[in-house]
Every structure is written in structure tokens, then in C-alpha cells.
Write a protein that holds these residues in place. Sequence first.
Motif, PDB file in Angstrom:
ATOM      1  N   THR A  52       0.844  -1.188   0.000  1.00 28.45           N
ATOM      2  CA  THR A  52       0.000   0.000   0.000  1.00 28.45           C
ATOM      3  C   THR A  52       0.882   1.242   0.000  1.00 28.45           C
ATOM      4  O   THR A  52       1.819   1.348   0.778  1.00 28.45           O
ATOM      5  CB  THR A  52      -0.880   0.026   1.252  1.00 28.45           C
ATOM      6  OG1 THR A  52      -1.605  -1.195   1.305  1.00 28.45           O
ATOM      7  CG2 THR A  52      -1.862   1.172   1.206  1.00 28.45           C
ATOM      8  N   LYS A  60      -2.947   5.741   1.918  1.00 26.44           N
ATOM      9  CA  LYS A  60      -4.393   5.631   2.055  1.00 26.44           C
ATOM     10  C   LYS A  60      -4.850   6.492   3.225  1.00 26.44           C
ATOM     11  O   LYS A  60      -4.042   6.862   4.073  1.00 26.44           O
ATOM     12  CB  LYS A  60      -4.814   4.172   2.214  1.00 26.44           C
ATOM     13  CG  LYS A  60      -4.376   3.522   3.502  1.00 26.44           C
ATOM     14  CD  LYS A  60      -5.081   2.207   3.614  1.00 26.44           C
ATOM     15  CE  LYS A  60      -4.777   1.371   4.817  1.00 26.44           C
ATOM     16  NZ  LYS A  60      -4.325   1.923   6.019  1.00 26.44           N
ATOM     17  N   LYS A  94       2.828   9.351   8.617  1.00 24.12           N
ATOM     18  CA  LYS A  94       1.539  10.015   8.460  1.00 24.12           C
ATOM     19  C   LYS A  94       1.764  11.309   7.712  1.00 24.12           C
ATOM     20  O   LYS A  94       2.788  11.957   7.884  1.00 24.12           O
ATOM     21  CB  LYS A  94       0.948  10.323   9.824  1.00 24.12           C
ATOM     22  CG  LYS A  94      -0.076   9.323  10.254  1.00 24.12           C
ATOM     23  CD  LYS A  94      -0.759   9.783  11.507  1.00 24.12           C
ATOM     24  CE  LYS A  94      -1.436   8.603  12.156  1.00 24.12           C
ATOM     25  NZ  LYS A  94      -1.639   8.836  13.564  1.00 24.12           N
ATOM     26  N   LEU A  95       0.790  11.652   6.899  1.00 18.40           N
ATOM     27  CA  LEU A  95       0.889  12.886   6.141  1.00 18.40           C
ATOM     28  C   LEU A  95      -0.444  13.595   6.271  1.00 18.40           C
ATOM     29  O   LEU A  95      -1.497  12.996   6.041  1.00 18.40           O
ATOM     30  CB  LEU A  95       1.175  12.540   4.672  1.00 18.40           C
ATOM     31  CG  LEU A  95       1.281  13.681   3.684  1.00 18.40           C
ATOM     32  CD1 LEU A  95       2.536  14.488   3.948  1.00 18.40           C
ATOM     33  CD2 LEU A  95       1.319  13.147   2.267  1.00 18.40           C
ATOM     34  N   GLU A  99      -9.394  18.923   5.218  1.00 17.42           N
ATOM     35  CA  GLU A  99      -8.114  18.456   5.735  1.00 17.42           C
ATOM     36  C   GLU A  99      -8.216  16.946   5.942  1.00 17.42           C
ATOM     37  O   GLU A  99      -9.235  16.460   6.423  1.00 17.42           O
ATOM     38  CB  GLU A  99      -7.848  19.168   7.069  1.00 17.42           C
ATOM     39  CG  GLU A  99      -6.425  19.105   7.516  1.00 17.42           C
ATOM     40  CD  GLU A  99      -6.180  19.969   8.751  1.00 17.42           C
ATOM     41  OE1 GLU A  99      -6.406  21.180   8.673  1.00 17.42           O
ATOM     42  OE2 GLU A  99      -5.784  19.403   9.772  1.00 17.42           O
ATOM     43  N   THR A 100      -7.197  16.192   5.566  1.00 20.99           N
ATOM     44  CA  THR A 100      -7.251  14.745   5.720  1.00 20.99           C
ATOM     45  C   THR A 100      -5.911  14.202   6.188  1.00 20.99           C
ATOM     46  O   THR A 100      -4.862  14.702   5.810  1.00 20.99           O
ATOM     47  CB  THR A 100      -7.625  14.058   4.384  1.00 20.99           C
ATOM     48  OG1 THR A 100      -8.829  14.600   3.902  1.00 20.99           O
ATOM     49  CG2 THR A 100      -7.809  12.567   4.557  1.00 20.99           C
ATOM     50  N   VAL A 101      -5.998  13.143   7.020  1.00 24.23           N
ATOM     51  CA  VAL A 101      -4.797  12.463   7.483  1.00 24.23           C
ATOM     52  C   VAL A 101      -4.608  11.208   6.645  1.00 24.23           C
ATOM     53  O   VAL A 101      -5.539  10.431   6.464  1.00 24.23           O
ATOM     54  CB  VAL A 101      -4.941  12.054   8.965  1.00 24.23           C
ATOM     55  CG1 VAL A 101      -3.652  11.425   9.466  1.00 24.23           C
ATOM     56  CG2 VAL A 101      -5.316  13.250   9.813  1.00 24.23           C
ATOM     57  N   TYR A 102      -3.434  11.005   6.102  1.00 21.34           N
ATOM     58  CA  TYR A 102      -3.141   9.812   5.305  1.00 21.34           C
ATOM     59  C   TYR A 102      -2.086   8.967   6.003  1.00 21.34           C
ATOM     60  O   TYR A 102      -1.178   9.485   6.642  1.00 21.34           O
ATOM     61  CB  TYR A 102      -2.613  10.202   3.925  1.00 21.34           C
ATOM     62  CG  TYR A 102      -3.644  10.863   3.048  1.00 21.34           C
ATOM     63  CD1 TYR A 102      -4.515  10.099   2.292  1.00 21.34           C
ATOM     64  CD2 TYR A 102      -3.747  12.246   2.981  1.00 21.34           C
ATOM     65  CE1 TYR A 102      -5.463  10.688   1.483  1.00 21.34           C
ATOM     66  CE2 TYR A 102      -4.693  12.853   2.173  1.00 21.34           C
ATOM     67  CZ  TYR A 102      -5.554  12.072   1.428  1.00 21.34           C
ATOM     68  OH  TYR A 102      -6.495  12.664   0.633  1.00 21.34           O
ATOM     69  N   ASP A 103      -2.224   7.657   5.859  1.00 19.63           N
ATOM     70  CA  ASP A 103      -1.181   6.731   6.305  1.00 19.63           C
ATOM     71  C   ASP A 103      -0.256   6.463   5.135  1.00 19.63           C
ATOM     72  O   ASP A 103      -0.722   6.321   4.000  1.00 19.63           O
ATOM     73  CB  ASP A 103      -1.802   5.398   6.754  1.00 19.63           C
ATOM     74  CG  ASP A 103      -2.521   5.541   8.071  1.00 19.63           C
ATOM     75  OD1 ASP A 103      -2.208   6.495   8.787  1.00 19.63           O
ATOM     76  OD2 ASP A 103      -3.390   4.697   8.360  1.00 19.63           O
ATOM     77  N   LEU A 104       1.014   6.345   5.417  1.00 20.43           N
ATOM     78  CA  LEU A 104       1.973   6.137   4.339  1.00 20.43           C
ATOM     79  C   LEU A 104       2.587   4.748   4.423  1.00 20.43           C
ATOM     80  O   LEU A 104       2.900   4.262   5.507  1.00 20.43           O
ATOM     81  CB  LEU A 104       3.100   7.166   4.434  1.00 20.43           C
ATOM     82  CG  LEU A 104       2.690   8.634   4.376  1.00 20.43           C
ATOM     83  CD1 LEU A 104       3.888   9.516   4.634  1.00 20.43           C
ATOM     84  CD2 LEU A 104       2.085   8.958   3.037  1.00 20.43           C
ATOM     85  N   GLY A 105       2.755   4.122   3.282  1.00 25.10           N
ATOM     86  CA  GLY A 105       3.456   2.841   3.228  1.00 25.10           C
ATOM     87  C   GLY A 105       4.958   3.066   3.165  1.00 25.10           C
ATOM     88  O   GLY A 105       5.409   4.195   3.000  1.00 25.10           O
ATOM     89  N   MET A 146       6.371   4.857   0.143  1.00 27.86           N
ATOM     90  CA  MET A 146       5.949   6.250   0.109  1.00 27.86           C
ATOM     91  C   MET A 146       6.801   7.086   1.074  1.00 27.86           C
ATOM     92  O   MET A 146       7.183   8.205   0.745  1.00 27.86           O
ATOM     93  CB  MET A 146       4.485   6.285   0.541  1.00 27.86           C
ATOM     94  CG  MET A 146       3.698   7.428   0.019  1.00 27.86           C
ATOM     95  SD  MET A 146       3.542   7.362  -1.741  1.00 27.86           S
ATOM     96  CE  MET A 146       3.473   9.102  -2.039  1.00 27.86           C
TER      97      MET A 146
END
Lengths: 199, 464
Positions: free
Chosen positions: A78, A81, B159-160, B168-174, B177
Motif C-alpha cells: 500500500t 491511504k 503520516k501525512l 483536511e485529511t490524514v493519510y497513512d503512508l506505506g 511512500m
Amino acid sequence: MTDWFTTLKNAKKTCIQQGNLRKVHFALPNAKEMVEEYNMDTGVVTRRAWKLKKEIGGEGDWFIEVGDPDPTVLKTDTLIKENSTQPFISRRITKKHLEWRIRNLPYPVDVYSVQVDNEKNVLIVRTNNKKYYKILNVPELERLNLPLQQTNVQFTHKFNTLIITYEKPIMLMDFEKTLFEEIRSLKARKDTEMDCKPS
Amino acid sequence: MAVAAAAKVQEVREITRIERIGAHSHIRGLGLDDSLEARHVSQGMVGQVAARRAAGIVLQMVRDGRIAGRAVLLAGQPGTGKTAIATGLAHALGYDTPFTSMAGSEIYSLEMSKTEALTQAIRKSIGVRIKEESEIIEGEVVEVQIERPATGVGTKVGKLILKSTDMETVYDLGGKMIDSILKEKVQSGDVITIDKATGKISRLGRSFTRARDYDATGQQTRFVQCPEGELQKRKEVVHTVTLHEIDVINSRTHGFLALFSGDTGEIKPEVREQINGKVAEWREEGKAEIIPGVLFIDEVHMLDIECFSYLNRALENEMSPIVIMATNRGITRIRGTNYHSPHGIPLDLLDRMIIVPTVPYDEKELKEILSIRCEEEDVQLEDKALEILTKICTETSLRYAIQLITTSGLIARKRKAPEVGIEDVKKAYMLFYDESRSIQYLTDYQKQFMFDQGDETVASMDTS
């Protein structure tokens, strides 16, 4: 009737029955695929999904238009997301309404506004604290070329969830009724039947 | 005060971790001017003017993209800059043109046949530029959080937080990334787009709201408006994929059939044929564009006769890339036969190639290269020491002299000297043998080594 109805009528349909649920697979022109799941007791669509095709090939995912989203399998590769605390949308259809549920929205009800954009024929969800913004398409109405009306929109907020309901116009109800008759007349295979006998 | 402290923190962040240095990491291009004439010293390249001009013409050929299936042979003695020219060419092509680099011995594998490996390499060198709808995230960075687990091992967590004017949004990063975020040095206040499917990050600039953060900004800093509306959009983007990538995507077996597929890494010819047809169709419809790239095969004499005859045929295909080969062999045996041929390449293939010779560097050029390497390896050399090193270089080899840069640099650091002096180079020269002294040593003390055959001449090694 409408173009969309004729397309569905002419599509190659495969149908299985699972309890009181009837699942229909439509093979549409341009190699599109759609699956609908009907509750035969109420005559309402509980799930609708579209196959996403990529230009360069490979197996596409399913896009869930109506119903609960598929549980996301945690893939190792992933890239990026949304965090699980972020708002997500699920759609539902009832007898008289189209519904959107946006979960994980903790703000009080007076923060939200849901407006119809007549130009693009979409609903726009805004928050006055600038934390959430979403353009909602209404594919059911789009397919029948029906315009959206602000008077049909209502929303409430409960348990961190914003529930938006849109009252179905008569045209849509008629369409769904005739389509359901069509679905009811399909010959369905039982879920337990198989072509081959597994040992 | 607080502002100063913040600026200080910022400064520390600006320093990038020291990149690892490779043998050709000082090369940034071919060092040509607009009319493709080679500048004497430019972009890390020194001398070799004729060969670089020739490479410039090859570059033009690739850019025009009309001629397929040409082969170029870079021939020259060891250490005359063959691989450097190929690396420079790769840089000059830019990232959108596929450039595949492989060594001749890479094709020998138990996993797949030689020709399959070559086919894959060839197909990796042909790009298809195609328009596709893609999910794009576009927003201003509010915060980047990257945490290593406290134990030091395991995957990093990232986290981004992105915002637009409306949300506004919080994204998790692999993991991948996180790496590319670090590489791109994404900071809060940057406006970026991320392709959700490929993870490609592009920086659009800095947000206007952050324009007053620093008194001084770099010249190339561009200020842009914070995006509006939804963060995630569907947009039509143009991206380049190689034919090999399309092959791989379409050859994976799906569903339960995957259980029965013994994945060998080989791709069925039918799949390839189908894809060639599809690509031709797209091209006809104007949906896609074909970008022939470059395949570079180093140490090409390690290929055997089967590969050469396969290449003969493959080069004739209109979908084939420009193949650049490099060899340091003279007239030698063609691998897999007993025939001798120039460069160890059969004459019929040689006939299809244009041959670019590289010549040994003269003393001035060697000095120039050494000083470029010193800069790259962050070693300060006294003028005298550089002269000595150049002398060593002419008497031994360029590679040996380059090895002495870091070693003598370390010796100098040991005695806390800011610059490397003659003494340090001498010491390094004594500590580490070059090839000829090593041979000398062995012949002198041969008798004391194990398995010595006495006066018998050593059987010549079979290198082919």
C-alpha cells in the motif's frame, strides 16, 4: 422507456439466488460489468458494484456504488491511504430514499451544509470549519438524466455520522419498479448448484 | 529568539543525509553544448571528446525516436570511460526515456532462459506513454510525521496531513511512500500532488501562506495557491510505462488459477504478441505514443553465440530500442565457440553496429578526473599530492589511483590534517598494492605460497 433501461434489458444477465437475496451480474457494452444484489422481500437494491478496468490491462478492483464497502485487505505494498479515523462514505437505498452515511465526522450538526449544484448535477457537502468537503454524485439520477432538487435533500447527524437523505423522484421509483419486475422474472440459479461435482 | 531557534531547526532539516558514492556518481550528463559539441570538462565528464560527440549523436537519434534497432559498440581499454559515457547518456536522456543498464553476465540465470532475459531487457527499454484516468491527491502539506519504531527494527510508520482550502485529511503512508517523501524532502507548506496508484510525488511549489516563513528563499522557489475543493480528484494523467511492465501486469494469473501457476518469471510469447497488438492499436487511435529507449549491455563479450544471433534478429524488429554495448576485449574467442573475432563479437553482428572507440586519457585529463573524484568523495588534496597521484595514475591505472583518494584521505584525517599531503598518498601507496606490484610480489615469493608448482608456468586462466 429510458435508454438505461434498454441497456440493462439487453445486457447479458447472470443471476443467482441466496436466501432472499438475488444477485445479478450485468455484462454491459464496452466490456463494462456491474453486479446488483436485490432483497427479494422488499425489492430494494442492497448492493451495487462496478468493475474498474485499467487501460493497460490487469485485474481491476470493484467499485462499490451502493452498500457497505468491501473490507479492505491490508496489502503490503500500500502506498498511501486515508487514516482509519478519517471520514468515509457508504451508500444505501431504501424504498423512498437515497442515503449517504458519512462516518467519522465528529463535528456538530450546524457545521454542515449540503447543497445541490445544478450546473454539475451533484450534491456538495461543506463544513464551515473547513475540515471536510465532498462532492457527491448521484449516479441513479444521472443515468436517467434527472435533475437534482434542493427541496428533496435532508440531513441529520448522529453518532459521529452525517446521514444525508434524498427523496427519490417519481421517475426513479417507476424505473426501479419496472426493473425489479424484470429481475424477478429472471431464472435464477441456486447458490448451492454447481456445474461440476467437486469430490 | 524563538524565531531563531525555529530557523536553526529548519537548517538542520535542510541538510540531506550524505548520499552513497558510486564509481560513476560524479557524472551528471554527457557534457555537451547545444550544438552537441563536447565541452572539455563538463557535468563530470573529462576528455574523450570524439566518443562523447558520437554519444551526443546517438542521443539525438534516441530523442527523435524514429530509428529503431540500432546498435552502438563502445570499445576501448579498461578505464577509458565506457561505462561513464553510458551513464552520462542515461542522465542526458532524462527520466521519461527508458534506460536499462545490464551487464553481459546478468542473462545467465537458472530462473529463465538467456533469450528470455534478453527479451525482457529489450522490452524494459521501450516506453509507452499513455493517458489514463488516475486518482490524484493534491493539497498543501500541513504536517509530515515519520516515526521509526523505538526498537530500531521493523517498518517505519508515516503520516501525512494534507489540506485544501475546504478540507483536511490524514493519510497513512506505506514504506515506499515514506522513502520517496524523504527523498523529495517534502515539508509542511509545500503544495504537492501524489498519484495514488503509482505513488509518484510532484512538488508544485510552496503555498503563498508560507511566503513569509523565511527572509531568504531560493531563486527557484515557486509560490502557488493552496488547492481548492476536494483533496482527491480523478484526473487524466500521462504516464510512461515500459512494455515489460505491461507484460507483467497482463501475465499474472488471477483467482484460483494462480494456485497452479509455477511462476518462473518467464512471460508467454502469446501475452507479448497480444500486447504488441494492443499497443499498435492504441498508437493508431492516438491514445498512446511509443518511446524507444536505450538498452546498455556492459561487458558484452560475456554474451555467447546464441545471444548474439538472437540479437541479430531482435534488432531488426521495428519495436526494438537502441542497444549500446561496451567491451574492453580485443580479438578474442566468441563465447560458446572456438572462433576468434574482434571484441569477442561475431562479425555479422559487428557489421550491424556503429563502433565508437574510447582512447586512453592523457595526463592532464587524468588530473582533471582525479580532482573531480576528490570533490565527489569530499577529500581535500594538496596540489603536490594531486600531482603525485596523477603520476601514480599514469604508471598504474586510473581505478587504482581513485582507490587511493579515500584511503589517503582517511590517513590524513588520522593525523588531523585538513588536507591530504604527499606523505599520506605515499603511505596509502605503500599500504595498498596495485596490480603490477602485486604480480611482482607473487613472482618474488611464489615458492612460499600454497600449492606452488615450482618453476612450472602458471596455466593461463580461461576467461571466456
